[in-house]
Write an enzyme that holds these catalytic residues in place. Structure first.
Site, PDB file in Angstrom:
ATOM      1  N   SER A  10     -29.942 -19.788 -18.736  1.00 30.55           N
ATOM      2  CA  SER A  10     -30.115 -19.275 -17.139  1.00 30.55           C
ATOM      3  C   SER A  10     -30.175 -17.827 -17.327  1.00 30.55           C
ATOM      4  CB  SER A  10     -28.791 -19.586 -16.575  1.00 30.55           C
ATOM      5  OG  SER A  10     -28.954 -18.578 -15.254  1.00 30.55           O
ATOM      6  N   HIS A  35     -33.865 -21.766 -16.520  1.00 24.31           N
ATOM      7  CA  HIS A  35     -33.179 -22.197 -15.366  1.00 24.31           C
ATOM      8  C   HIS A  35     -33.022 -20.828 -14.601  1.00 24.31           C
ATOM      9  CE1 HIS A  35     -30.009 -24.468 -12.912  1.00 24.31           C
ATOM     10  NE2 HIS A  35     -29.392 -23.128 -12.684  1.00 24.31           N
ATOM     11  N   ASP A  37     -31.817 -18.980 -10.973  1.00 24.92           N
ATOM     12  CA  ASP A  37     -30.742 -19.243  -9.888  1.00 24.92           C
ATOM     13  C   ASP A  37     -31.201 -18.287  -8.717  1.00 24.92           C
ATOM     14  OD1 ASP A  37     -28.868 -20.987 -10.954  1.00 24.92           O
ATOM     15  OD2 ASP A  37     -28.060 -19.016 -12.400  1.00 24.92           O
ATOM     16  N   HIS A  68     -33.066 -23.518  -9.181  1.00 27.83           N
ATOM     17  CA  HIS A  68     -31.715 -23.990  -8.555  1.00 27.83           C
ATOM     18  C   HIS A  68     -31.666 -22.976  -7.383  1.00 27.83           C
ATOM     19  CE1 HIS A  68     -27.051 -24.337  -9.037  1.00 27.83           C
ATOM     20  NE2 HIS A  68     -27.597 -24.846  -8.101  1.00 27.83           N
ATOM     21  N   MET A  70     -29.666 -22.066  -4.404  1.00 24.96           N
ATOM     22  CA  MET A  70     -28.372 -22.022  -3.681  1.00 24.96           C
ATOM     23  C   MET A  70     -28.440 -21.054  -2.617  1.00 24.96           C
ATOM     24  SD  MET A  70     -26.271 -21.154  -7.095  1.00 24.96           S
ATOM     25  CE  MET A  70     -27.858 -20.487  -8.163  1.00 24.96           C
ATOM     26  N   GLY A 144     -22.297 -19.377  -7.503  1.00 26.77           N
ATOM     27  CA  GLY A 144     -22.473 -17.709  -7.207  1.00 26.77           C
ATOM     28  C   GLY A 144     -22.590 -16.940  -8.107  1.00 26.77           C
ATOM     29  N   PHE A 145     -21.782 -17.249  -9.182  1.00 22.82           N
ATOM     30  CA  PHE A 145     -21.723 -16.183 -10.173  1.00 22.82           C
ATOM     31  C   PHE A 145     -21.930 -16.787 -11.448  1.00 22.82           C
ATOM     32  CE2 PHE A 145     -19.284 -14.944  -6.450  1.00 22.82           C
ATOM     33  CZ  PHE A 145     -19.671 -13.534  -6.387  1.00 22.82           C
ATOM     34  N   GLY A 146     -22.505 -15.997 -12.571  1.00 24.01           N
ATOM     35  CA  GLY A 146     -22.672 -16.492 -13.885  1.00 24.01           C
ATOM     36  C   GLY A 146     -21.241 -15.903 -14.525  1.00 24.01           C
ATOM     37  N   GLY A 147     -20.879 -16.626 -15.951  1.00 21.01           N
ATOM     38  CA  GLY A 147     -19.873 -16.101 -16.542  1.00 21.01           C
ATOM     39  C   GLY A 147     -18.596 -16.575 -16.199  1.00 21.01           C
ATOM     40  N   GLY A 178     -22.873 -24.350 -15.451  1.00 17.09           N
ATOM     41  CA  GLY A 178     -21.777 -23.231 -15.375  1.00 17.09           C
ATOM     42  C   GLY A 178     -20.707 -23.342 -16.539  1.00 17.09           C
ATOM     43  N   GLY A 179     -20.685 -22.301 -17.026  1.00 16.60           N
ATOM     44  CA  GLY A 179     -19.517 -22.342 -18.097  1.00 16.60           C
ATOM     45  C   GLY A 179     -19.733 -23.059 -19.337  1.00 16.60           C
ATOM     46  N   GLY A 199     -25.966 -19.703 -19.478  1.00 16.80           N
ATOM     47  CA  GLY A 199     -26.327 -18.296 -19.178  1.00 16.80           C
ATOM     48  C   GLY A 199     -25.804 -17.367 -20.065  1.00 16.80           C
TER      49      GLY A 199
HETATM   50  C1  DX5 Z   1     -23.879 -20.367 -10.981  1.00 12.35           C
HETATM   51  C2  DX5 Z   1     -25.274 -20.569 -11.597  1.00 12.35           C
HETATM   52  C3  DX5 Z   1     -25.472 -20.954 -12.966  1.00 12.35           C
HETATM   53  C4  DX5 Z   1     -25.188 -19.766 -13.736  1.00 12.35           C
HETATM   54  C5  DX5 Z   1     -24.824 -20.338 -15.168  1.00 12.35           C
HETATM   55  O1  DX5 Z   1     -23.785 -20.140  -9.615  1.00 12.35           O
HETATM   56  O2  DX5 Z   1     -25.822 -21.594 -10.759  1.00 12.35           O
HETATM   57  O3  DX5 Z   1     -26.930 -21.159 -13.154  1.00 12.35           O
HETATM   58  O4  DX5 Z   1     -26.209 -18.831 -14.051  1.00 12.35           O
HETATM   59  O5  DX5 Z   1     -24.273 -19.130 -16.006  1.00 12.35           O
HETATM   60  P1  DX5 Z   1     -23.126 -19.291 -17.061  1.00 12.35           P
HETATM   61  O6  DX5 Z   1     -23.784 -19.998 -18.053  1.00 12.35           O
HETATM   62  O7  DX5 Z   1     -22.878 -17.830 -17.802  1.00 12.35           O
HETATM   63  O8  DX5 Z   1     -21.955 -19.984 -16.253  1.00 12.35           O
HETATM   64 ZN    ZN Z   2     -27.652 -22.371 -11.480  1.00  7.33          ZN
END
Ligand code: DX5
Ligand code: ZN
Length: 224
Positions: A10, A35, A37, A68, A70, A144-147, A178-179, A199
């Site tokens: 991602s 991917h 976002d 993706h 959102m 909404g957020f990575g990590g 996610g995660g 990601g």
């Molecule tokens: C979350 C995103 C994910 C995110 C994944 O809102 O849709 O695609 O970038 O990141 P990681 O792998 O760090 O959870």
């Molecule tokens: Zn995503």
């Protein structure tokens, strides 16, 4: 037919001050897709970037783009993202009162159609569109957020979805987003996924190329 699972890093987790370099690195890696976002600050509490950046990414990145969305009212922006290079366009069920129409719009644009569902949304709500989908994305964090930390309730959801697909003899991409990392990828694949988004576990690792390789090497075959 069984095949190897797909890994999609991602780009949200990339270092945007050297985006070109980061994408070249993905080009060199065993990643299958990238991917991407898109967050609008309304459907999710964060803003990422729009179609112009996707277009720029697509110029450098040799991997196909899994976009993706959102965002609220995704139907208004599908063409922009398709023109920018999206191969898969995924919308959120929670953002679409007329989901069937939006799926048809994606197909009319010649892209693969994906639907994502949030952690609290039941896979049963996809029952009446399953045949129309190229991808089902189970969110394993609140978008909404990575990590963020992987929500383990995703695993029984995956098993339930996989059962439905087997019964109906369908074989779309089953994406988990996610995660995801080396610590949980195997159980996610065993539960029924065949498409993993990664990601932080790729871009924030010491050796992203090696991380992709390891994610790719997990298990021997999967649900494709
Ligand atoms: C979350 C995103 C994910 C995110 C994944 O809102 O849709 O695609 O970038 O990141 P990681 O792998 O760090 O959870
Ligand atoms: Zn995503």
């Amino acid at each position: 037919m069984r095949n190897k699972h797909i890994i999609a890093p991602s780009v949200l987790a990339a270092d945007f001050s050297k985006l070109g370099e980061q994408l070249e690195m993905i080009n060199q890696s065993e990643a299958d897709w990238l991917h991407v976002d898109i967050m609008d600050g309304r459907f999710v509490p964060n803003i990422s970037f729009g179609a112009n950046i996707v277009k720029t990414i697509n110029k450098v990145c040799k991997k196909p783009l899994d976009v993706h969305l959102m965002i609220e009212e995704p139907g208004r922006y599908l063409k922009d993202f398709r023109d920018a290079g999206a191969e898969i366009l995924t919308v959120h069920l929670e953002a679409c009162p007329h989901l069937h129409r939006v799926i048809q719009q994606i197909k009319d644009l010649g892209a693969k159609a994906g639907v994502a569902i949030n952690p609290h949304t039941s896979v049963d709500l996809l029952d009446d569109v399953l045949e129309d989908l190229d991808m089902i994305c189970l969110m394993s964090v609140n978008p909404g957020f990575g990590g963020q930390k992987f929500i383990y309730q995703t695993l029984p959801k995956l098993r339930k979805l996989r059962e439905k697909l087997e019964t109906r003899n369908l074989n779309p991409f089953v994406e988990v987003d996610g995660g995801v990392g080396l610590q949980n990828a195997e159980s996610i694949l065993q539960a029924g996924a065949n498409f993993l988004v990664a990601g932080s576990s790729v871009f924030k690792s010491e050796n992203p190329i090696e991380s992709v390789k390891k994610l790719k090497a997990i298990g021997s075959e999967t649900w494709v």
